[in-house]
Design a protein around this motif. Structure first.
Motif, PDB file in Angstrom:
ATOM      1  N   HIS A 138      -1.399 131.670  58.140  1.00  0.00           N
ATOM      2  CA  HIS A 138       0.066 131.777  58.191  1.00  0.00           C
ATOM      3  C   HIS A 138       0.700 130.378  58.230  1.00  0.00           C
ATOM      4  N   GLU A 139       0.134 129.485  59.034  1.00  0.00           N
ATOM      5  CA  GLU A 139       0.688 128.124  59.151  1.00  0.00           C
ATOM      6  C   GLU A 139       0.493 127.338  57.845  1.00  0.00           C
ATOM      7  N   HIS A 142       3.277 128.095  55.629  1.00  0.00           N
ATOM      8  CA  HIS A 142       4.523 127.328  55.825  1.00  0.00           C
ATOM      9  C   HIS A 142       4.462 125.999  55.068  1.00  0.00           C
ATOM     10  N   GLU A 191       9.069 133.405  57.447  1.00  0.00           N
ATOM     11  CA  GLU A 191       7.986 134.079  58.168  1.00  0.00           C
ATOM     12  C   GLU A 191       7.299 135.114  57.291  1.00  0.00           C
ATOM     13  N   GLU A 230       6.993 131.404  67.728  1.00  0.00           N
ATOM     14  CA  GLU A 230       6.691 131.970  66.405  1.00  0.00           C
ATOM     15  C   GLU A 230       7.125 133.427  66.317  1.00  0.00           C
TER      16      GLU A 230
END
Ligand SMILES: [Zn+2]
Length: 254
Positions: A138-139, A142, A191, A230
């Motif tokens: 997920h990071e 980003h 997100e 988060e």
């Protein structure tokens, strides 16, 4: 024709807003890794430099690096596996994964350019490597999605619009409201895009993407009374996020 003071102000205010919009929409480019068009006012080199510059500051805010080298190595290994087996490898970014000592704040975050962090408070709640891969994936999303750079371009626009609003009063106010709506919408989008990319990266690297759903549940439990950046209320609600993750799993499993 003579413009009164008030009319002149409105013309000026609107002019400033239009200037900001032209600059913003003029800086749009297609992200080759996500296919999405976004406004970016930084080069990739600038993104990397900002990330490297701010990494020690962020680390310090979370009690510095965790002293257990074996745990650091595990976070590194999972992060590297995700990068080496996905499109993240083809990006110009330099990925580095850091375990922060912070035993209280349940959090993970990414700086532009590839600096990625997870706190010990979050790590200790995980039970599988796949869950860790879910968070790091997920990071990485980003970073690949260039979300920080996009936010910077948006805040430049917001500043210009706010200046226009101050000068031009009424007409500027309307533009300012439009700008605010745009910012909120995109914050939620970050997100969801990172969750989507996270699922893809997990599958590409051989991890079980269902673990990202487990992560959502872990974050939801952790948010009981505690601050989980988060997973704040400004983010898409957890159930909606889980539904979207399920859709992404079906999409990428094909
Ligand atoms: Zn996120």
């Amino acid at each position: 024709m003579k413009l009164g003071g008030r009319a002149l102000k409105i013309v000026l205010g609107v002019g400033i807003v239009i200037f900001g919009l032209i600059k913003y929409y003029g800086s749009q480019e297609e992200n080759p890794y996500t296919g999405r068009t976004q406004a970016i006012s930084l080069t990739t080199e600038e993104e990397i430099a900002i990330g490297l510059q701010n990494a020690p500051i962020m680390a310090e805010q979370h009690g510095g690096m965790h002293p257990d080298q074996q745990l650091q190595n595990m976070v590194d290994r999972v992060g590297k596996k995700l990068v080496d087996n996905t499109i993240a490898r083809e990006t110009p970014y330099q990925y580095e994964f850091h375990l922060l000592r912070d035993p209280k704040t349940v959090n993970a975050f990414a700086l532009p350019g590839g600096q990625i962090f997870i706190t010990y408070a979050l790590l200790e709640r995980l039970s599988t490597e796949d869950q860790l891969a879910g968070i790091l994936g997920h990071e990485i999303g980003h970073v690949v999605g260039r979300h920080s750079a996009e936010r910077i371009a948006q805040s430049e626009l917001a500043n210009t619009v706010a200046t226009g609003a101050q000068v031009g009063a009424d007409a500027g106010m309307l533009a300012s409201q439009l700008g605010q709506t745009l910012l909120l919408k995109n914050g939620r989008g970050d997100e969801l895009e990172s969750d989507d990319l996270g699922v893809k990266f997990m599958l590409d690297a051989g991890y079980d993407p269902e673990a990202l759903i487990e992560v959502m549940q872990i974050l939801k439990e952790a948010s009981g009374g505690q601050r989980v950046p988060e997973f704040q209320s400004s983010h898409p609600d957890p159930e909606n996020r889980i539904a979207k993750i399920k859709e992404a799993i079906e999409k990428y499993r094909g």
